[in-house]
Scaffold this motif. Structure first.
Motif, mmCIF file in Angstrom:
data_model
loop_
_atom_site.group_PDB
_atom_site.id
_atom_site.type_symbol
_atom_site.label_atom_id
_atom_site.label_comp_id
_atom_site.label_asym_id
_atom_site.label_seq_id
_atom_site.Cartn_x
_atom_site.Cartn_y
_atom_site.Cartn_z
ATOM 1 N N ILE A 8 0.836 -1.202 0.000
ATOM 2 C CA ILE A 8 0.000 0.000 0.000
ATOM 3 C C ILE A 8 0.871 1.253 0.000
ATOM 4 O O ILE A 8 0.606 2.222 -0.734
ATOM 5 C CB ILE A 8 -0.946 -0.010 1.217
ATOM 6 C CG1 ILE A 8 -1.982 -1.130 1.069
ATOM 7 C CG2 ILE A 8 -1.642 1.335 1.380
ATOM 8 C CD1 ILE A 8 -2.867 -1.330 2.286
ATOM 9 N N CYS A 9 1.913 1.248 0.810
ATOM 10 C CA CYS A 9 2.830 2.412 0.850
ATOM 11 C C CYS A 9 3.489 2.643 -0.506
ATOM 12 O O CYS A 9 3.564 3.786 -0.983
ATOM 13 C CB CYS A 9 3.891 2.198 1.927
ATOM 14 S SG CYS A 9 3.243 2.194 3.615
ATOM 15 N N LEU A 10 3.951 1.576 -1.139
ATOM 16 C CA LEU A 10 4.575 1.711 -2.463
ATOM 17 C C LEU A 10 3.578 2.254 -3.484
ATOM 18 O O LEU A 10 3.914 3.123 -4.296
ATOM 19 C CB LEU A 10 5.101 0.357 -2.937
ATOM 20 C CG LEU A 10 6.387 -0.170 -2.305
ATOM 21 C CD1 LEU A 10 6.721 -1.540 -2.874
ATOM 22 C CD2 LEU A 10 7.544 0.796 -2.549
ATOM 23 N N ALA A 11 2.345 1.746 -3.445
ATOM 24 C CA ALA A 11 1.337 2.192 -4.403
ATOM 25 C C ALA A 11 0.981 3.661 -4.194
ATOM 26 O O ALA A 11 0.804 4.408 -5.162
ATOM 27 C CB ALA A 11 0.089 1.318 -4.275
ATOM 28 N N LEU A 12 0.879 4.088 -2.932
ATOM 29 C CA LEU A 12 0.556 5.493 -2.657
ATOM 30 C C LEU A 12 1.672 6.419 -3.121
ATOM 31 O O LEU A 12 1.427 7.483 -3.708
ATOM 32 C CB LEU A 12 0.295 5.680 -1.160
ATOM 33 C CG LEU A 12 -1.010 5.073 -0.630
ATOM 34 C CD1 LEU A 12 -1.072 5.196 0.881
ATOM 35 C CD2 LEU A 12 -2.222 5.764 -1.267
ATOM 36 N N VAL A 13 2.905 6.016 -2.868
ATOM 37 C CA VAL A 13 4.049 6.830 -3.331
ATOM 38 C C VAL A 13 4.040 6.925 -4.850
ATOM 39 O O VAL A 13 4.232 8.006 -5.426
ATOM 40 C CB VAL A 13 5.370 6.210 -2.829
ATOM 41 C CG1 VAL A 13 6.563 6.880 -3.515
ATOM 42 C CG2 VAL A 13 5.488 6.350 -1.320
#
Length: 450
Positions: free
Chosen positions: A409-414
């Motif tokens: 999720i963090c990678l996708a948001l970034v």
């Protein structure tokens, strides 16, 4: 490589049309037949069940194929936003592939119910292999990309699967002497019809939702955009479905046969940890190597699909674990919960997709539209499992699932905010966390005892 994103968009929608028609005619796919055979121990009862199931499937399949052939023009306008004569002709001839697909699905379900896994595997592999040979040969010999060749490839694919599956069924045990199996009693037929209708409603909700989503994408952004979406979809959801289908051939009969809460819990947790661990490893690999994978399985024209792939992997993990818990509704024949939950999840997906296409029609936004319904469905099926089996606990799955999805999720948001790939060190750290969680899931599986 042969037809580009626009051709992939057409291919994926044709495939979805065939799947929707097959699911409708077989009352939800293979589930009804597999479970019906698994519940019956003696051969006479199985033969009676097969007789009535074959009759219903044959009537429904013939009717659907005829409707498709007759109403090809309005179907093409609705699902492809086109009135081109070649596409209309393609849809009309696809009715033949639909009829073969229905026959193949019924025969595969019988093989699965008898646990004839060798014949099942041969039939499932041979059809797609023929499809690969036909389309690969067309590209290799530089044949012009045509809708007619796509149609022929589908007909050959399902035709080979149907023939081999039927041959496998012919080798199954038969009643001795001149015994006739007869048919099911009125009570059994009524129970079968009720369960089939609920399973059909559940399966059709998902299938028609995907058909409408692709139709809306084609209408809003064209076949090329639909092809980019399908590349991300295939590398995530479609391949995950293959894993779950393989697991279902063993998992559903075992879960149905589990009579005690301890056995049921052990069966569910072992499968959940296995699916979760494999999903986390596969999804992290997809994110790390998305560019070379898109080049390998598609072509450089599909690099934009990496934007939606990074988001769909999150929904895939939720979906995989949800499938394990949700199968309990099938095993316990909880028809109302099955239909209501699937309808709610798919209506939410349709609403989210419609909102995205009307307001922010991008690949990233379309990806997030799939995450929310899959997350909420996971919450529901976990609570349903706890209600049906008091031995099931939230802590059995929530910590591992959260640990496996949060880095992604963090990678996708970034990536969504910057519209660029996340820094490599950050991606590697997130992948390392995913690896640790996957190992923890496999260890937890080994510790599960009935």
């Amino acid at each position: 490589m042969w037809m580009g994103p626009e051709g992939v968009g057409l291919f994926s929608q044709l495939r979805q049309v065939i799947q929707a028609a097959t699911v409708a005619a077989t009352f939800g796919g293979t589930t009804v037949v597999v479970q019906g055979l698994a519940e019956r121990g003696d051969e006479l009862a199985r033969q009676r069940f097969r007789t009535i199931a074959f009759r219903y499937t044959g009537i429904a399949g013939t009717a659907i194929a005829l409707v498709m052939a007759i109403a090809a023009q309005p179907i093409t306008l609705l699902l492809f936003s086109s009135t081109a004569p070649d596409i209309i002709a393609t849809v009309r001839w696809i009715a033949a592939a639909v009829l073969l697909s229905i026959g193949a699905t019924y025969a595969l379900a019988v093989l699965n119910g008898y646990r004839s896994y060798r014949d099942l595997a041969v039939a499932q592999i041979a059809g797609p292999a023929v499809l690969v040979i036909v389309l690969g040969g067309a590209w290799w010999w530089s044949q012009p990309a045509s809708h007619a060749l796509l149609t022929v490839s589908f007909i050959m694919c399902f035709g080979v699967t149907c023939l081999l599956a039927a041959y496998g069924v012919s080798r199954l045990p038969r009643l001795g002497g001149e015994s006739m199996p007869g048919t099911l009693s009125k009570a059994e037929s009524g129970a079968l019809i009720r369960f089939a209708i609920s399973t059909l409603a559940s399966a059709m909700a998902t299938t028609l939702t995907l058909l409408l989503v692709r139709s809306w994408v084609i209408e809003a952004k064209g076949l090329a955009f639909a092809g980019l979406f399908d590349a991300g979809w295939t590398l995530t959801f479609n391949y995950t479905t293959l894993l779950l289908t393989a697991c279902n051939a063993i998992y559903l009969p075992l879960l149905t046969a589990a009579r005690h809460p301890n056995e049921q819990k052990a069966c569910m947790l072992k499968t959940a940890y296995l699916v979760l661990g494999i999903s986390i490893l596969a999804c992290n690999a997809l994110v790390l190597f998305r560019e070379p994978l898109l080049d390998l399985f598609y072509s450089p024209q599909f690099q934009e699909s990496g934007r939606i792939l990074m988001i769909l992997v999150i929904a895939v993990i939720f979906r995989g674990v949800s499938w394990v818990y949700g199968t309990l509704m099938l095993a316990t024949r909880s028809s109302r919960a099955l239909v209501a939950s699937d309808l709610a999840a798919n209506l939410l997906l349709l609403a989210a997709t419609r909102y995205v296409l009307n307001n922010s029609p991008s690949l990233e936004a379309l990806g997030w539209a799939f995450v929310l319904p899959n997350f909420l469905y996971f919450v529901f099926v976990v609570e349903f499992a706890r209600m049906k089996n008091r031995l099931m606990c939230r802590r059995d799955i929530w910590p591992l699932l959260a640990g496996g999805t949060m880095p992604l999720i963090c990678l996708a948001l970034v990536s969504t905010r910057s519209r660029t790939a996340p820094p490599e060190p950050v991606a590697m750290i997130c992948a390392g966390i995913g690896l640790a969680v996957a190992i923890a899931a496999f260890i937890a599986r080994r510790r599960v005892v009935p």
